[in-house]
Design an enzyme around this catalytic site. Sequence first.
Site, short mmCIF file in Angstrom:
data_model
loop_
_atom_site.label_atom_id
_atom_site.label_comp_id
_atom_site.label_asym_id
_atom_site.label_seq_id
_atom_site.Cartn_x
_atom_site.Cartn_y
_atom_site.Cartn_z
CB THR A 13 64.48 -3.81 47.90
OG1 THR A 13 63.78 -3.83 46.67
CG2 THR A 13 63.63 -3.11 48.94
NE ARG B 35 56.38 -4.32 40.76
CZ ARG B 35 57.18 -4.46 41.80
NH1 ARG B 35 57.98 -3.48 42.17
NH2 ARG B 35 57.21 -5.57 42.49
N GLY C 288 55.24 -1.78 43.84
CA GLY C 288 55.56 -3.00 44.57
C GLY C 288 54.90 -3.03 45.94
N1 GLY Z 1 60.61 -5.91 46.72
C1 GLY Z 1 60.57 -4.71 46.03
C2 GLY Z 1 59.62 -4.69 44.94
O1 GLY Z 1 59.06 -5.72 44.56
O2 GLY Z 1 59.39 -3.64 44.41
#
Ligand code: GLY
Length: 290
Positions: free
Chosen positions: A157, A185, A187
């Site tokens: 990221t 999903r 984040g």
């Molecule tokens: N830190 C990025 C994510 O968990 O999507």
Amino acid sequence: MYRLVTHFGGGSWALTPEEEQQYIEKIRLLLTIGHTMLKKGYTALDTVQKIVELMEDSGYYNCGKGSITNYNGVVEMDAGIMCGKTLRGGAVATVRTIKNPIKLARLVMDKTHHRLLACEGADEFGKKKGLETVSDSYFVRYQPVETSYFGKAPHETVGAIALDKYGDLAVASSTGGIDDKLKGRIGGVPQLGLELYANNKTCAVACTGIGEPFMRLVTAYDISAQMQYGGKSLEEAVKNIFKEKVEGGLIAMDKDGNIVKECNAPEMLYGYIKEDGSPFAEMYKTPLKN
Ligand code: GLY
């Protein structure tokens, strides 16, 4: 005064020394671009957006073109941006076709009364607003190679924080998510306050790593709240979070431009503009615990 700090992610980069140097040069270049913008009077918001946009286009990081895929082999991208002056923010989640999710996040902030758009609705909104779209073949499509974040994910990221000459803080972050994720999903990056937050009264924070523990702790807002209501310094607030079970790293900047980074992943690539205006970047190596 203006300040800038950026990270390309915490995890296990496992690069050769030559590759590592190449990444350090890339981060220095981006810092120089961002620094020039701030010097010319661009806002912190525009600067962090631009830096993240360039990272999305590069294909080298886990965002935009270089996003990692989910279990189904599909890229689903998250991004968020927030202004410390107005506390306005915009975010998008599970974006599939918009080339620059960070631009879409900015549009959500500026052109809607919402904070977060997801799935087809986010893609549709971006297209309607004239953002460039891409097909699946655009993505580098790195496949997850291990089921652990601390495995060999090739890239991570990204995030950037700036303080501009008007005294305003801003943060932006973009990601393809973790290398171990189900379809759908979302984040913590697009959920303002969890992995990303900015408030001129306190600080700006951008996290990297496994989102779920950061989400559970409402990490980015917690750091700001410790400062606002608990009188903690940025450094103390960040240290307190890392006493909890988090997996990754973060960069943060307080309203006076003091920069803090913390990481418990094996490595984190990050950099900032020094007081003298020159860029500093390193692959931080977390000391091994006995
Ligand atoms: N830190 C990025 C994510 O968990 O999507």
